[in-house]
Motif scaffolding. Structure first.
Motif, PDB file in Angstrom:
ATOM      1  N   LEU A   1      18.351 -14.019 -19.508  1.00 33.25           N
ATOM      2  CA  LEU A   1      18.420 -13.355 -20.811  1.00 33.25           C
ATOM      3  C   LEU A   1      19.276 -12.093 -20.745  1.00 33.25           C
ATOM      4  O   LEU A   1      19.291 -11.382 -19.739  1.00 33.25           O
ATOM      5  N   MET A   2      19.968 -11.811 -21.845  1.00 32.46           N
ATOM      6  CA  MET A   2      20.844 -10.641 -21.935  1.00 32.46           C
ATOM      7  C   MET A   2      20.056  -9.464 -22.497  1.00 32.46           C
ATOM      8  O   MET A   2      19.938  -9.289 -23.727  1.00 32.46           O
ATOM      9  N   VAL A   3      19.509  -8.658 -21.590  1.00 32.23           N
ATOM     10  CA  VAL A   3      18.711  -7.492 -21.982  1.00 32.23           C
ATOM     11  C   VAL A   3      18.892  -6.394 -20.943  1.00 32.23           C
ATOM     12  O   VAL A   3      19.273  -6.652 -19.797  1.00 32.23           O
ATOM     13  N   SER A   4      18.616  -5.175 -21.362  1.00 30.97           N
ATOM     14  CA  SER A   4      18.433  -4.075 -20.421  1.00 30.97           C
ATOM     15  C   SER A   4      16.976  -3.651 -20.502  1.00 30.97           C
ATOM     16  O   SER A   4      16.380  -3.644 -21.589  1.00 30.97           O
ATOM     17  N   ILE A   5      16.397  -3.311 -19.352  1.00 33.38           N
ATOM     18  CA  ILE A   5      14.981  -2.953 -19.284  1.00 33.38           C
ATOM     19  C   ILE A   5      14.857  -1.663 -18.491  1.00 33.38           C
ATOM     20  O   ILE A   5      15.140  -1.629 -17.295  1.00 33.38           O
ATOM     21  N   GLU A   6      14.437  -0.578 -19.173  1.00 34.83           N
ATOM     22  CA  GLU A   6      14.392   0.731 -18.559  1.00 34.83           C
ATOM     23  C   GLU A   6      13.116   1.466 -18.976  1.00 34.83           C
ATOM     24  O   GLU A   6      12.391   1.041 -19.870  1.00 34.83           O
ATOM     25  N   GLU A   7      12.869   2.590 -18.306  1.00 41.37           N
ATOM     26  CA  GLU A   7      11.822   3.513 -18.742  1.00 41.37           C
ATOM     27  C   GLU A   7      12.496   4.692 -19.424  1.00 41.37           C
ATOM     28  O   GLU A   7      13.158   5.495 -18.771  1.00 41.37           O
ATOM     29  N   PRO A   8      12.373   4.829 -20.733  1.00 42.10           N
ATOM     30  CA  PRO A   8      13.047   5.919 -21.442  1.00 42.10           C
ATOM     31  C   PRO A   8      12.308   7.240 -21.277  1.00 42.10           C
ATOM     32  O   PRO A   8      11.173   7.287 -20.795  1.00 42.10           O
ATOM     33  N   ASP A   9      12.954   8.317 -21.690  1.00 45.02           N
ATOM     34  CA  ASP A   9      12.345   9.641 -21.693  1.00 45.02           C
ATOM     35  C   ASP A   9      11.455   9.759 -22.926  1.00 45.02           C
ATOM     36  O   ASP A   9      11.823  10.337 -23.947  1.00 45.02           O
ATOM     37  N   VAL A  10      10.270   9.171 -22.820  1.00 44.32           N
ATOM     38  CA  VAL A  10       9.320   9.137 -23.935  1.00 44.32           C
ATOM     39  C   VAL A  10       7.927   9.403 -23.376  1.00 44.32           C
ATOM     40  O   VAL A  10       7.481   8.705 -22.468  1.00 44.32           O
ATOM     41  N   SER A  11       7.255  10.396 -23.922  1.00 43.39           N
ATOM     42  CA  SER A  11       5.949  10.811 -23.404  1.00 43.39           C
ATOM     43  C   SER A  11       4.977  11.050 -24.551  1.00 43.39           C
ATOM     44  O   SER A  11       5.159  11.988 -25.338  1.00 43.39           O
ATOM     45  N   PRO A  12       3.943  10.231 -24.675  1.00 42.55           N
ATOM     46  CA  PRO A  12       3.009  10.384 -25.788  1.00 42.55           C
ATOM     47  C   PRO A  12       2.015  11.532 -25.614  1.00 42.55           C
ATOM     48  O   PRO A  12       1.537  11.800 -24.511  1.00 42.55           O
ATOM     49  N   MET A  13       1.733  12.187 -26.724  1.00 38.91           N
ATOM     50  CA  MET A  13       0.613  13.102 -26.865  1.00 38.91           C
ATOM     51  C   MET A  13      -0.287  12.528 -27.949  1.00 38.91           C
ATOM     52  O   MET A  13       0.204  12.126 -29.013  1.00 38.91           O
ATOM     53  N   ALA A  14      -1.588  12.477 -27.694  1.00 40.60           N
ATOM     54  CA  ALA A  14      -2.515  11.962 -28.702  1.00 40.60           C
ATOM     55  C   ALA A  14      -3.202  13.116 -29.416  1.00 40.60           C
ATOM     56  O   ALA A  14      -3.561  14.126 -28.794  1.00 40.60           O
ATOM     57  N   VAL A  15      -3.371  12.951 -30.721  1.00 37.83           N
ATOM     58  CA  VAL A  15      -4.157  13.876 -31.535  1.00 37.83           C
ATOM     59  C   VAL A  15      -5.242  13.021 -32.174  1.00 37.83           C
ATOM     60  O   VAL A  15      -4.959  12.174 -33.018  1.00 37.83           O
ATOM     61  N   GLN A  16      -6.487  13.203 -31.731  1.00 35.64           N
ATOM     62  CA  GLN A  16      -7.561  12.284 -32.085  1.00 35.64           C
ATOM     63  C   GLN A  16      -8.756  13.018 -32.673  1.00 35.64           C
ATOM     64  O   GLN A  16      -9.044  14.165 -32.314  1.00 35.64           O
ATOM     65  N   GLY A  17      -9.476  12.324 -33.550  1.00 37.52           N
ATOM     66  CA  GLY A  17     -10.677  12.877 -34.151  1.00 37.52           C
ATOM     67  C   GLY A  17     -10.602  12.836 -35.665  1.00 37.52           C
ATOM     68  O   GLY A  17      -9.535  12.634 -36.257  1.00 37.52           O
ATOM     69  N   PRO A  18     -11.723  13.038 -36.340  1.00 38.34           N
ATOM     70  CA  PRO A  18     -11.744  12.939 -37.807  1.00 38.34           C
ATOM     71  C   PRO A  18     -10.861  13.956 -38.522  1.00 38.34           C
ATOM     72  O   PRO A  18     -10.502  13.746 -39.680  1.00 38.34           O
ATOM     73  N   LYS A  19     -10.496  15.049 -37.861  1.00 37.10           N
ATOM     74  CA  LYS A  19      -9.625  16.045 -38.487  1.00 37.10           C
ATOM     75  C   LYS A  19      -8.180  15.951 -38.009  1.00 37.10           C
ATOM     76  O   LYS A  19      -7.336  16.778 -38.381  1.00 37.10           O
ATOM     77  N   ALA A  20      -7.879  14.907 -37.207  1.00 33.35           N
ATOM     78  CA  ALA A  20      -6.531  14.762 -36.653  1.00 33.35           C
ATOM     79  C   ALA A  20      -5.490  14.572 -37.750  1.00 33.35           C
ATOM     80  O   ALA A  20      -4.384  15.119 -37.666  1.00 33.35           O
ATOM     81  N   GLU A  21      -5.820  13.802 -38.773  1.00 32.22           N
ATOM     82  CA  GLU A  21      -4.850  13.536 -39.829  1.00 32.22           C
ATOM     83  C   GLU A  21      -4.445  14.822 -40.540  1.00 32.22           C
ATOM     84  O   GLU A  21      -3.261  15.027 -40.849  1.00 32.22           O
ATOM     85  N   ASP A  22      -5.406  15.691 -40.785  1.00 31.18           N
ATOM     86  CA  ASP A  22      -5.083  16.952 -41.457  1.00 31.18           C
ATOM     87  C   ASP A  22      -4.146  17.805 -40.607  1.00 31.18           C
ATOM     88  O   ASP A  22      -3.223  18.444 -41.136  1.00 31.18           O
ATOM     89  N   VAL A  23      -4.363  17.807 -39.295  1.00 33.27           N
ATOM     90  CA  VAL A  23      -3.521  18.614 -38.413  1.00 33.27           C
ATOM     91  C   VAL A  23      -2.100  18.066 -38.380  1.00 33.27           C
ATOM     92  O   VAL A  23      -1.120  18.813 -38.529  1.00 33.27           O
ATOM     93  N   VAL A  24      -1.964  16.766 -38.197  1.00 33.32           N
ATOM     94  CA  VAL A  24      -0.633  16.162 -38.112  1.00 33.32           C
ATOM     95  C   VAL A  24       0.095  16.266 -39.448  1.00 33.32           C
ATOM     96  O   VAL A  24       1.306  16.533 -39.506  1.00 33.32           O
ATOM     97  N   ALA A  25      -0.635  16.086 -40.542  1.00 32.66           N
ATOM     98  CA  ALA A  25      -0.019  16.223 -41.865  1.00 32.66           C
ATOM     99  C   ALA A  25       0.429  17.658 -42.119  1.00 32.66           C
ATOM    100  O   ALA A  25       1.460  17.892 -42.765  1.00 32.66           O
TER     101      ALA A  25
END
Length: 367
Positions: free
Chosen positions: A139-163
């Motif tokens: 198959l014609m593909v490239s497969i790499e690990e990009p410079d991407v690092s997740p941070m999670a914001v969790q909990g019932p008030k998370a939506e208000d903070v992210v918004a």
């Protein structure tokens, strides 16, 4: 404080300095990186997740980036769930199996473009697996690990903070859907997701040099909501019935045994790795199933992430794969992976810490 010398075998995350400033007290090596697992007050970390908002460094959740003309073909070959209706901007939780039908990971597949995908996973062995299958199939593909690092914001008030930081448009994101965003020149993608059932988002940082900047922006925005640091909470994930690949699975576990059958599409083409074996497993009958367990012992005990033998009528029937003290049930709970002759309500014995403990088998999730 002892220093850690970053190297290719054990890297620190872009949020490392920020977690030190937050008072992190323990790390665990995961995926060739250090993952914060405690800030010294487990009860406060649990309470923030359940009642407020918690900020997690989950950059150990690396991305496998697949790009190229055959990217969509390869991603489907790797996935036993039908992805034909997945559209750009959507993520899908997807079991991946080897040729035996054994579960080898359960990433969220993010479709960034018709020829561009991320497998958002815990274990980077999938990058090697994807490269091997791509080469095998030509198959014609490239497969790499990009410079991407997740941070999670969790909990019932998370939506208000992210918004508050990014705008009310984030409130309209459906579960596992994502969109591009930027704050103070920091590029990221925002996805409604996270390893809890309390609601929230994962912010995919796309510039590893801006980790502390992003952390502090979210931290400041969450002050009025009582934000504080945490990590994927082992107790909440048990209460919520969330599977831990590699924690609740062994080298012979198939998706049907651990409640993932609804994500398996047996009508997929036999070119999909694992589909022929999964058809045979289904036809012959699944031998084990994952259930909950409640121990009679009702005093707080340390949790565990090692497997303990489970007996029914004196016969070994499987293992208890995790356990922890549940604040909501006020007893020790966990998951078991046991033979099919164990049914809901059965009384069993767990050989835990070299001590037999009576327990009752129950349905998952607990809440």
């Amino acid at each position: 404080m002892a220093e850690i010398g970053p190297n290719t075998r054990l890297r620190v995350s872009p949020f490392y300095e920020a977690t030190l400033a937050e008072g992190v007290t323990a790390f665990s090596p995961y995926n060739n990186m250090l993952m914060p697992v405690s800030y010294g007050n487990p009860q406060a970390e649990y309470d923030r997740l359940m009642n407020g908002v918690a900020q997690w460094d989950v950059s150990v959740q690396r991305q496998v980036e697949i790009k190229g003309p055959d990217a969509a073909t390869l991603v489907q070959i790797l996935s036993v769930r039908d992805l034909s209706n997945c559209v750009v901007g959507q993520g899908k939780y997807t079991p991946m199996c080897d040729h035996r039908g054994t579960l080898i990971n359960d990433p969220v597949v993010l479709k960034l473009a018709e020829d561009h995908f991320w497998l958002s996973i815990g274990d980077n062995n999938i990058r090697m697996w994807a490269r091997a299958i791509a080469a095998e199939r030509g198959l014609m593909v490239s497969i790499e690990e990009p410079d991407v690092s997740p941070m999670a914001v969790q909990g019932p008030k998370a939506e208000d903070v992210v918004a508050h930081v990014f705008g009310d448009w984030v409130r309209d994101l459906k579960y596992f859907w994502f969109a591009d965003a930027e704050i103070n020149g920091i590029p990221l993608k925002i996805q409604r997701s996270g390893y809890s059932k309390q609601g929230g988002f994962e912010l995919y940082l796309m510039d590893g040099g801006r980790g502390s900047d992003l952390w502090n922006i979210i931290r400041e925005a969450g002050q009025s909501h009582g934000i504080g640091p945490g990590n994927p909470n082992p107790v909440e994930r048990i209460e919520s019935g969330l599977l831990s690949y590699g924690g609740d699975t062994d080298d012979a576990t198939n998706p049907f045994e651990v409640r993932l059958g609804k994500y398996v599409d047996l009508d997929l083409d036999t070119s999909v790795v694992g589909i022929p074996a999964l058809r045979q497993i289904k036809e012959q009958g699944v031998q084990r199933h994952q259930l909950g367990i409640v121990l009679d012992h009702q005093e707080p005990q340390p949790g565990h992430a090692i497997w303990y033998d489970v007996f029914k009528d004196g016969q070994l029937v499987g293992q208890m794969t995790n356990g922890g003290w549940s604040p909501r049930l006020q007893t020790v709970i966990g998951f078991v992976l046991v033979s099919n002759d164990v049914e809901l309500g059965d009384r069993v014995t767990v050989q835990r810490n070299n001590t037999p403990e009576a327990a009752t088998v129950c349905a998952l999730p607990f809440f």
